[in-house]
Every structure is written in structure tokens, then in C-alpha cells.
Scaffold this motif. Structure first.
Motif, PDB file in Angstrom:
ATOM      1  N   MET A   1      44.595  38.057  59.991  1.00  0.00           N
ATOM      2  CA  MET A   1      45.435  36.846  60.188  1.00  0.00           C
ATOM      3  C   MET A   1      46.432  37.350  61.177  1.00  0.00           C
ATOM      4  N   ASP A   2      46.930  36.415  62.110  1.00  0.00           N
ATOM      5  CA  ASP A   2      47.855  36.716  63.106  1.00  0.00           C
ATOM      6  C   ASP A   2      49.184  36.555  62.527  1.00  0.00           C
ATOM      7  N   ALA A   3      50.042  37.676  62.685  1.00  0.00           N
ATOM      8  CA  ALA A   3      51.535  37.707  61.981  1.00  0.00           C
ATOM      9  C   ALA A   3      52.224  36.534  62.931  1.00  0.00           C
ATOM     10  N   PRO A   4      53.008  35.592  62.163  1.00  0.00           N
ATOM     11  CA  PRO A   4      53.706  34.754  62.700  1.00  0.00           C
ATOM     12  C   PRO A   4      55.143  35.266  63.505  1.00  0.00           C
ATOM     13  N   ASP A   5      55.628  34.244  64.420  1.00  0.00           N
ATOM     14  CA  ASP A   5      56.712  34.793  65.066  1.00  0.00           C
ATOM     15  C   ASP A   5      58.259  34.577  64.255  1.00  0.00           C
ATOM     16  N   LEU A   6      58.489  35.731  63.535  1.00  0.00           N
ATOM     17  CA  LEU A   6      59.479  35.596  62.741  1.00  0.00           C
ATOM     18  C   LEU A   6      60.910  34.611  63.123  1.00  0.00           C
ATOM     19  N   ASN A   7      61.000  34.780  64.497  1.00  0.00           N
ATOM     20  CA  ASN A   7      62.217  34.346  65.134  1.00  0.00           C
ATOM     21  C   ASN A   7      62.090  32.733  65.068  1.00  0.00           C
ATOM     22  N   THR A   8      61.094  32.251  65.058  1.00  0.00           N
ATOM     23  CA  THR A   8      60.910  30.921  64.880  1.00  0.00           C
ATOM     24  C   THR A   8      61.005  30.002  63.368  1.00  0.00           C
ATOM     25  N   LEU A   9      61.263  30.748  62.536  1.00  0.00           N
ATOM     26  CA  LEU A   9      61.208  30.365  61.061  1.00  0.00           C
ATOM     27  C   LEU A   9      62.632  29.986  60.700  1.00  0.00           C
ATOM     28  N   ASP A  10      62.732  29.186  59.916  1.00  0.00           N
ATOM     29  CA  ASP A  10      64.011  28.929  59.442  1.00  0.00           C
ATOM     30  C   ASP A  10      64.412  29.542  58.406  1.00  0.00           C
ATOM     31  N   ASP A  28      50.201  40.847  54.050  1.00  0.00           N
ATOM     32  CA  ASP A  28      49.443  41.259  55.072  1.00  0.00           C
ATOM     33  C   ASP A  28      50.136  42.286  55.995  1.00  0.00           C
ATOM     34  N   PRO A  29      49.574  43.149  56.181  1.00  0.00           N
ATOM     35  CA  PRO A  29      50.201  44.539  56.805  1.00  0.00           C
ATOM     36  C   PRO A  29      50.809  44.187  58.098  1.00  0.00           C
ATOM     37  N   ASP A  30      50.243  43.214  59.098  1.00  0.00           N
ATOM     38  CA  ASP A  30      51.129  43.031  60.200  1.00  0.00           C
ATOM     39  C   ASP A  30      52.510  42.491  60.104  1.00  0.00           C
ATOM     40  N   THR A  31      52.074  41.551  59.092  1.00  0.00           N
ATOM     41  CA  THR A  31      53.215  40.609  58.832  1.00  0.00           C
ATOM     42  C   THR A  31      54.507  41.379  57.943  1.00  0.00           C
ATOM     43  N   TRP A  32      54.025  42.151  57.254  1.00  0.00           N
ATOM     44  CA  TRP A  32      55.105  43.344  56.558  1.00  0.00           C
ATOM     45  C   TRP A  32      55.561  43.964  57.365  1.00  0.00           C
ATOM     46  N   ALA A  33      55.093  44.484  58.600  1.00  0.00           N
ATOM     47  CA  ALA A  33      55.509  45.444  59.328  1.00  0.00           C
ATOM     48  C   ALA A  33      56.597  44.792  60.147  1.00  0.00           C
ATOM     49  N   GLN A  34      56.387  43.473  60.640  1.00  0.00           N
ATOM     50  CA  GLN A  34      57.366  42.672  61.214  1.00  0.00           C
ATOM     51  C   GLN A  34      58.616  42.402  60.386  1.00  0.00           C
ATOM     52  N   LEU A  35      58.276  42.176  59.041  1.00  0.00           N
ATOM     53  CA  LEU A  35      59.603  41.842  58.237  1.00  0.00           C
ATOM     54  C   LEU A  35      60.257  42.999  58.006  1.00  0.00           C
ATOM     55  N   THR A  36      59.765  44.196  58.112  1.00  0.00           N
ATOM     56  CA  THR A  36      60.588  45.469  57.887  1.00  0.00           C
ATOM     57  C   THR A  36      60.742  46.023  59.074  1.00  0.00           C
ATOM     58  N   SER A  37      60.611  45.558  60.342  1.00  0.00           N
ATOM     59  CA  SER A  37      60.941  46.168  61.534  1.00  0.00           C
ATOM     60  C   SER A  37      62.375  45.998  61.962  1.00  0.00           C
ATOM     61  N   ARG A  38      62.886  46.968  62.568  1.00  0.00           N
ATOM     62  CA  ARG A  38      64.293  46.938  62.869  1.00  0.00           C
ATOM     63  C   ARG A  38      65.099  45.705  63.030  1.00  0.00           C
ATOM     64  N   GLU A  39      64.386  44.944  63.900  1.00  0.00           N
ATOM     65  CA  GLU A  39      64.742  43.431  64.322  1.00  0.00           C
ATOM     66  C   GLU A  39      65.006  42.662  63.077  1.00  0.00           C
ATOM     67  N   HIS A  40      64.296  42.880  62.128  1.00  0.00           N
ATOM     68  CA  HIS A  40      64.007  41.559  61.003  1.00  0.00           C
ATOM     69  C   HIS A  40      64.471  42.250  59.475  1.00  0.00           C
ATOM     70  N   ILE A  41      64.452  43.458  59.472  1.00  0.00           N
ATOM     71  CA  ILE A  41      64.570  44.154  58.202  1.00  0.00           C
ATOM     72  C   ILE A  41      65.977  43.464  57.408  1.00  0.00           C
ATOM     73  N   THR A  42      67.054  43.454  58.154  1.00  0.00           N
ATOM     74  CA  THR A  42      68.173  42.968  57.389  1.00  0.00           C
ATOM     75  C   THR A  42      68.219  41.607  56.797  1.00  0.00           C
ATOM     76  N   ARG A  43      67.429  40.897  57.385  1.00  0.00           N
ATOM     77  CA  ARG A  43      67.255  39.306  57.293  1.00  0.00           C
ATOM     78  C   ARG A  43      66.272  39.394  56.030  1.00  0.00           C
ATOM     79  N   THR A  44      65.305  40.101  55.880  1.00  0.00           N
ATOM     80  CA  THR A  44      64.184  40.306  55.071  1.00  0.00           C
ATOM     81  C   THR A  44      65.142  40.705  53.676  1.00  0.00           C
TER      82      THR A  44
END
Length: 240
Positions: A1-10, A28-44
Motif C-alpha cells: 500500500m502506498d503511503a499517503p501524502d501527510l501534508n494533504t491530510l487535515d 504499515d512500515p512506509d506510513t509509519w516511517a513518514q509519521l515518525t520522520s523529522r518533518e512529521h514526528i511532532t505532529r504525530t
């Protein structure tokens, strides 16, 4: 499953995505990697904290309501007690399920916190390394300028000069994809150069520069021995 673009989510959709991936078994490993990336981890972390706080508030509210209901049932006598016991299994199932969900979110928050601290530590270390590398670059440039000044002036170099210049060949920094150790002189020649050896006068200065580079320590053979006095034209026939 392709990881979604987190910047587009409300915020609501982002929160739901974080919850769906909170448990290691279901993520999902790819989605979790995005959720915990430097760009998104604070929002997560914020999203999970919001869910955790709401769940805790719901558990407290339902317990308060349940306690009040128990008192009401007991006040109605035997019929009230029967109603209390009849509704207890459903409440307990809800309470156990919600408490389990609450603990799962708490575990995810703890995991995200560890990852965030690791990212922060890595960033601080990288920043410190970059600062140290820049300081070393400035020092190497200063040594290069010192050597260039000697080359231009044709001055006799002392032992301490050669030992200083030798550091440009002895000290290394990691460079390139494989982080290969690279001498400071090479870094100056290919990456850090912001000064040029002042050798516009030509061959004599270029030769002096080559001599300085070829003798890493001690005095150049070119300058060994006791200096002899010289006079323009040698009219006084001093030792030549």
C-alpha cells in the motif's frame, strides 16, 4: 500500500491515520516511517497525545457516571440492584477495551518520544560536527594563506613553519559517499579553496611552493647550512 501524502491530510484524518498505525502489529512500515520522520514526528506525537487525553477523559467520565448509576440503583432497592448487575458485563467489556486502547496509544506515544529524542540528538550531533568542520576549514585556510605568503615573499621557512604546513597533509576529514579520510590540503584544493597562492610572479614562487610541499618536516635542503652574506653585484667580494 502506498503511503499517503501527510501534508494533504487535515487534523482529523491525520489523527485517524496515526491511530491505525499506532500498534506495531497493524502498522504499515512506509506510513509509519513518514509519521515518525523529522518533518512529521511532532505532529504525530501531538495527534496521539490528543487521542490519549480524550480517551482518559472518557474513561473518567464513564466511571463517574457508572458510580452515580450504582448509587441510584441501590437507592431503588432490589430492582435497582438487578439493573445494576445486568448492565455490569457490558460496561466492563467497554472499560477493558477502552483501557486496552488507551494503553496501546500510550505505548505508541512512548515509542514516538524515543524516536523524536533520537532525531534531536542526531541533529544536535550533526550541527556540532558541521560547526567543528567549519572551524577546521577556517584553520586550514589560515595555514594555506601562511604558506602562500612565504611562497610569494621567498622567505626562508623555519622548522615550525614546516611542522605547521605538514598538518595540511597529515590531518584528514571524512569526505564523499563512503566518508573516505581526505587530507586538509586535498579539501582545500577541491572543496574549501577560497584563497589562491599568490604566485603571479611565476616560476620562482611556484618552485618555492613545490619545495614547501615536498618537505613535510624539518628544513628544506634548499635552505640547509649557514646563510652566507650577499651584496648586490658582489662588489665587496663577500662569500658568494
Amino acid at each position: 500500500m502506498d503511503a499517503p501524502d501527510l501534508n494533504t491530510l487535515d487534523d482529523h484524518d491525520y489523527e485517524q491515520l496515526a491511530v491505525r498505525n499506532a500498534h506495531p502489529r497493524h502498522r504499515d512500515p512506509d506510513t509509519w516511517a513518514q509519521l515518525t520522520s523529522r518533518e512529521h514526528i511532532t505532529r504525530t506525537r501531538t495527534a496521539l497525545n490528543n487521542v490519549h487525553q480524550r480517551t482518559a477523559a472518557t474513561l473518567r467520565r464513564r466511571k463517574t457516571e457508572r458510580d452515580a448509576f450504582q448509587q441510584e440503583c441501590h437507592a431503588r432497592g432490589e430492582a435497582g440492584k438487578q439493573e445494576w448487575f445486568a448492565t455490569r458485563p457490558e460496561y466492563e467489556r467497554w472499560r477493558r477495551g477502552t483501557a486496552s486502547f488507551h494503553q496501546m496509544i500510550q505505548a505508541a506515544i512512548s515509542e514516538v518520544g524515543k524516536l523524536e529524542r533520537r532525531l534531536n540528538h542526531r541533529a544536535a550531533t550533526q550541527q556540532s560536527s558541521q560547526a567543528a568542520r567549519e572551524t577546521l576549514r577556517q584553520l586550514a585556510v589560515a595555514v594555506q594563506r601562511h604558506q602562500a605568503a612565504h611562497a610569494k615573499a621567498g622567505q626562508i621557512a623555519g622548522q615550525e613553519d614546516y611542522e605547521l604546513w605538514q598538518l595540511l597533509d597529515r590531518l584528514t576529514v571524512p569526505c564523499g559517499p563512503n566518508q573516505d579520510p581526505t587530507s586538509l590540503r586535498t579539501m582545500l584544493d577541491f572543496y574549501w579553496t577560497d584563497v589562491e597562492v599568490q604566485s603571479n610572479e611565476g616560476r620562482a614562487q611556484a618552485e618555492a611552493e613545490r619545495t614547501m610541499r615536498q618537505v613535510p618536516s624539518g628544513r628544506s635542503a634548499r635552505f640547509q647550512g649557514v646563510p652566507r652574506a650577499r651584496h648586490v653585484g658582489n662588489e665587496k667580494e663577500l662569500a658568494g
